[in-house]
Design a protein around this motif. Structure first.
Motif, PDB file in Angstrom:
ATOM      1  N   PRO A 168       0.817  -1.228   0.000  1.00 54.53           N
ATOM      2  CA  PRO A 168       0.000   0.000   0.000  1.00 54.53           C
ATOM      3  C   PRO A 168       0.848   1.274   0.000  1.00 54.53           C
ATOM      4  O   PRO A 168       0.460   2.268  -0.619  1.00 54.53           O
ATOM      5  N   ASP A 169       2.013   1.258   0.657  1.00 53.39           N
ATOM      6  CA  ASP A 169       2.892   2.417   0.639  1.00 53.39           C
ATOM      7  C   ASP A 169       3.422   2.692  -0.770  1.00 53.39           C
ATOM      8  O   ASP A 169       3.543   3.839  -1.192  1.00 53.39           O
ATOM      9  N   ILE A 170       3.732   1.623  -1.482  1.00 49.29           N
ATOM     10  CA  ILE A 170       4.213   1.787  -2.857  1.00 49.29           C
ATOM     11  C   ILE A 170       3.109   2.374  -3.734  1.00 49.29           C
ATOM     12  O   ILE A 170       3.345   3.295  -4.516  1.00 49.29           O
ATOM     13  N   VAL A 171       1.894   1.862  -3.583  1.00 41.79           N
ATOM     14  CA  VAL A 171       0.761   2.376  -4.362  1.00 41.79           C
ATOM     15  C   VAL A 171       0.538   3.858  -4.049  1.00 41.79           C
ATOM     16  O   VAL A 171       0.343   4.684  -4.950  1.00 41.79           O
ATOM     17  N   LYS A 172       0.581   4.217  -2.768  1.00 37.93           N
ATOM     18  CA  LYS A 172       0.391   5.616  -2.361  1.00 37.93           C
ATOM     19  C   LYS A 172       1.476   6.500  -2.985  1.00 37.93           C
ATOM     20  O   LYS A 172       1.188   7.577  -3.514  1.00 37.93           O
ATOM     21  N   PHE A 173       2.719   6.045  -2.922  1.00 36.05           N
ATOM     22  CA  PHE A 173       3.828   6.803  -3.491  1.00 36.05           C
ATOM     23  C   PHE A 173       3.632   7.013  -4.994  1.00 36.05           C
ATOM     24  O   PHE A 173       3.785   8.116  -5.507  1.00 36.05           O
ATOM     25  N   LEU A 174       3.249   5.953  -5.698  1.00 36.53           N
ATOM     26  CA  LEU A 174       3.059   6.058  -7.148  1.00 36.53           C
ATOM     27  C   LEU A 174       1.879   6.952  -7.504  1.00 36.53           C
ATOM     28  O   LEU A 174       1.940   7.714  -8.472  1.00 36.53           O
ATOM     29  N   HIS A 175       0.812   6.894  -6.708  1.00 33.12           N
ATOM     30  CA  HIS A 175      -0.317   7.802  -6.942  1.00 33.12           C
ATOM     31  C   HIS A 175       0.112   9.254  -6.765  1.00 33.12           C
ATOM     32  O   HIS A 175      -0.273  10.130  -7.554  1.00 33.12           O
ATOM     33  N   ASN A 176       0.889   9.525  -5.735  1.00 24.50           N
ATOM     34  CA  ASN A 176       1.383  10.885  -5.515  1.00 24.50           C
ATOM     35  C   ASN A 176       2.237  11.358  -6.687  1.00 24.50           C
ATOM     36  O   ASN A 176       2.123  12.501  -7.121  1.00 24.50           O
ATOM     37  N   LYS A 177       3.113  10.465  -7.193  1.00 24.07           N
ATOM     38  CA  LYS A 177       3.957  10.829  -8.330  1.00 24.07           C
ATOM     39  C   LYS A 177       3.093  11.117  -9.555  1.00 24.07           C
ATOM     40  O   LYS A 177       3.350  12.053 -10.304  1.00 24.07           O
ATOM     41  N   LYS A 178       2.047  10.320  -9.745  1.00 28.03           N
ATOM     42  CA  LYS A 178       1.152  10.511 -10.885  1.00 28.03           C
ATOM     43  C   LYS A 178       0.442  11.858 -10.789  1.00 28.03           C
ATOM     44  O   LYS A 178       0.324  12.591 -11.777  1.00 28.03           O
TER      45      LYS A 178
END
Length: 192
Positions: A168-178
């Motif tokens: 979930p942390d990776i998904v959150k990080f990638l969403h923020n980058k997007k």
């Protein structure tokens, strides 16, 4: 290192070396003032700790996989064969130092053990200067922030050994980058 020292560079894949004799010949034919790199030494051939090898029932299978032996490698880096050249540096990389035989790790064979962690901003600036001759740039501040974020993500994943907590942390990080990328103004290139 090769650029800084002006040394020749050799990359040796031990799995492609058929015998100890061939390894000996390769080492003897290296030029003086050179660096020999053996990447992922724990993966290329079966050089695991001798105690682990002794416990294996299928020792014959290990011998058939590669004719280069731990003894042959030790002789190449620290035996009679190794003294036939001058100013040679050997670099071994591994992700699993604990899998290597202690005889390979001892001083005289591996004099320096350097842990390379994730790229810091200081290391990035040094690389930018060494390879691009750039000491200041308007993107450095953004790069510093991104490297800090990536390092936080990596540290978070290390702490959370369970993949259910880390993903979930990776998904959150990638969403923020997007989101950041979507909100940035786009440049248009007009060619005439």
């Amino acid at each position: 290192m090769t650029n800084y020292l002006n040394y020749d560079l050799y990359d040796l894949d031990l799995s492609a070396v058929p015998t100890n004799r061939e390894l000996k010949n390769l080492v003897l034919n290296m030029s003086n003032r050179s660096i020999l790199v053996m990447e992922d030494i724990d993966c290329t051939i079966k050089l695991q700790n001798r105690k682990e090898e002794e416990e294996e029932d299928n020792m014959e299978r290990v011998k058939k996989e590669s004719k280069v032996t731990l003894s042959g490698l030790l002789n190449a880096i620290d035996g009679l064969w190794s003294c036939c050249g001058e100013e040679r540096i050997m670099v071994f990389t591994t992700n699993h130092k604990e899998k290597l035989d202690p005889a390979l790790l001892r001083p005289g064979r591996m004099d320096m053990h350097i842990h390379l962690s994730y790229c810091t901003f200081s290391a990035f600036k040094q690389l930018a200067f060494n390879y691009l001759r750039i000491s200041h740039h308007n993107l450095f501040q953004e790069i510093e922030g991104l490297l800090r974020e990536v390092q936080k993500l990596q540290e978070s994943c290390k702490k959370k050994i369970n993949s259910e907590n880390c993903l979930p942390d990776i998904v959150k990080f990638l969403h923020n980058k997007k989101m950041v990328e979507q909100n940035e103004p786009k440049l248009s290139v007009i060619m005439e």
